[in-house]
Design an enzyme around this catalytic site. Structure first.
Site, PDB file in Angstrom:
ATOM      1  N   HIS A   4      44.801  42.143  54.151  1.00 28.96           N
ATOM      2  CA  HIS A   4      45.198  41.629  53.775  1.00 28.96           C
ATOM      3  C   HIS A   4      46.001  42.989  52.544  1.00 28.96           C
ATOM      4  CE1 HIS A   4      47.313  38.131  55.640  1.00 28.96           C
ATOM      5  NE2 HIS A   4      46.475  37.394  55.106  1.00 28.96           N
ATOM      6  N   HIS A  12      47.231  34.846  60.099  1.00 28.42           N
ATOM      7  CA  HIS A  12      48.743  36.041  59.646  1.00 28.42           C
ATOM      8  C   HIS A  12      48.480  36.883  59.756  1.00 28.42           C
ATOM      9  CE1 HIS A  12      46.495  31.926  57.755  1.00 28.42           C
ATOM     10  NE2 HIS A  12      47.952  31.867  57.021  1.00 28.42           N
TER      11      HIS A  12
END
Length: 444
Positions: free
Chosen positions: A112, A153
């Site tokens: 991320h 994710h």
């Protein structure tokens, strides 16, 4: 005695001294239970499976990838540098021929972390896969790389780092962003104007099980990899698609993960998420290791596994089948780049593509506003300029001269930095010159 079909090096780093909090799911126990399981199962008794210590990434390794403001030491700890160094060690094992394949079983994770870093988002500070890949390119020559991100994710950070890179194929299989953090990863996110189709997102519905994941791999991912012909395949090996994971909604199993790895045949795997610390991770990691080593994994079974209970329903299967029909064309026949002024496309003005962006760092509670400018060039990938500000902090400037830069783009990059110094309106300036391997940081 068992012998590995493919020699496998495992780099292990549980980061004993780093956690977001003592009870946070991203903590050292994520790997300690796995370590016990691998030893109990006799993984390291298999001929050809070896364990290795991580290296420590240098500041320059991070600055090769990221614009870190105000500086690398302000947004990382020693554990982050060792985690990235563990991924780099895995790469060296493969690139130097010591192992056929390698698995960096390290934390903290990284997918991320975007091109610009002001702090932590999604438990990630620096993108350890990107640091590893650019280490490979710096040390072993430029490579075509495919990253297949199997974390639940969306790997929005890795997507952002490689948005403008035609030599890096990024494929993310993840739970649909309409139902899970970070709320991105949709099929229309295809890459920048020089890299359309090099980003491919596969948003899967909640409750997708082994059938759906393996169908997607067979019908979408593998044909694209065969066409792209990468020099290296990297698995961003998140494990939070498991049916017991506490923060996601998928129904993947340890057997499914192993079968996916057997199909993908990654050269290097790097651990990402996965927060079912006792009930899933030890078994998934064991299955992945066996599959990467080419050893039978059919006996691997996690507690509470019940195939019928986690089987996806017919409606989910039909939805995934339709995805599999539509998505390959986005790679094989990507649409013409047509800026519409949205966050993913930007606004085209002359030879400049400008994207205005807002990024929220959920882990650290930071709001970032940035303007990204790509100077389009007919001779190279183009010069990248990012002006960024976190909350009410100072304006910062990042300039990247690409690895294949032409003379004009290189000169323009230095001119932007020189002008910013004269004006004095950017508190921190960072130059990444991949062409000449020069990394400059200026603070006022």
């Amino acid at each position: 005695m068992l012998k590995a079909d493919k020699s496998l090096g495992i780099v292990f780093f549980p980061a004993f001294d780093w956690a977001i909090s003592p009870t946070h799911p991203e903590r050292q126990e994520r790997l300690l239970y796995t370590q016990d399981q691998l030893r109990e199962e006799g993984l390291f008794d298999i001929e050809g499976v070896t364990e290795h210590k991580p290296d420590v990434a240098a500041v320059e390794d991070v600055e090769r990838v990221h614009f870190c403001f105000p500086e690398v030491s302000a947004v990382t700890t020693r554990s982050h540098l060792i985690s990235a160094g563990g991924a780099m060690k895995a790469a060296d094992l493969v690139m130097q021929g010591e192992c056929d394949r390698a698995f960096a079983m390290v934390r903290p994770p990284g997918h991320h972390a975007m091109k610009v870093v002001h702090g932590a988002r999604g438990f990630c500070n620096i993108n350890i896969e990107a640091v590893m890949i650019e280490h490979i390119r710096e040390q072993y020559g430029h490579k075509r790389v495919a990253i297949v991100d199997t974390d639940c994710h969306h790997g929005d950070g890795t997507q952002d780092v490689y948005w403008h890179d035609p030599d890096t194929l990024f494929i993310s299989l993840h739970q649909d962003g309409r139902t899970l953090y970070p709320g991105s990863g949709f099929p229309q996110e295809l890459g920048g104007p020089r890299a359309m189709g090099r980003t491919l997102n596969i948003p899967l519905p909640p409750n997708t099980s082994d059938e759906g994941f393996l169908m997607t791999m067979e019908r979408v991912v593998m044909p694209i990899l065969e066409d792209f012909k990468p020099d290296l395949i990297i698995n961003s090996a998140g494990q939070d698609n498991h049916f017991t994971d506490p923060i996601t909604d998928m129904n993947f199993s340890a057997q499914g993960y192993a079968a996916l790895s057997e199909m993908l045949k990654p050269d290097i795997a790097v651990l990402e998420g996965g927060y079912s610390i006792q009930g899933a991770l030890p078994y998934i990691n064991l299955g992945l290791c066996l599959a990467m080593a080419g050893v039978d994994y059919s006996h691997v079974r996690e507690p509470n596994y019940n195939a019928e209970r986690i089987r996806q329903d017919a409606r989910t299967t039909a939805y995934i089948e339709e995805l599999c029909k539509q998505l390959p064309s986005l790679y094989f026949n990507p649409p013409a780049y047509n800026p519409k002024g949205d966050v993913s496309q930007g606004i085209l003005s002359g030879n400049k593509l400008v994207r205005q962006r807002q990024v929220y760092y959920d882990t650290d509670g930071i709001n970032e506003v940035q303007q990204e400018t790509l100077f389009l060039c007919d001779h190279c990938r183009g010069l990248l300029k990012i002006e960024t500000r976190a909350d009410s902090g100072p304006l910062c400037l990042g300039v990247e001269i690409p690895i294949n830069a032409c003379r004009d783009c290189k000169s323009h990059g230095y001119q932007i930095v020189e002008d910013a110094q004269l004006k004095g309106n950017s508190r921190y300036i960072q130059l990444i010159n991949r062409l000449d391997r020069e990394y400059v940081r200026i603070g006022f």
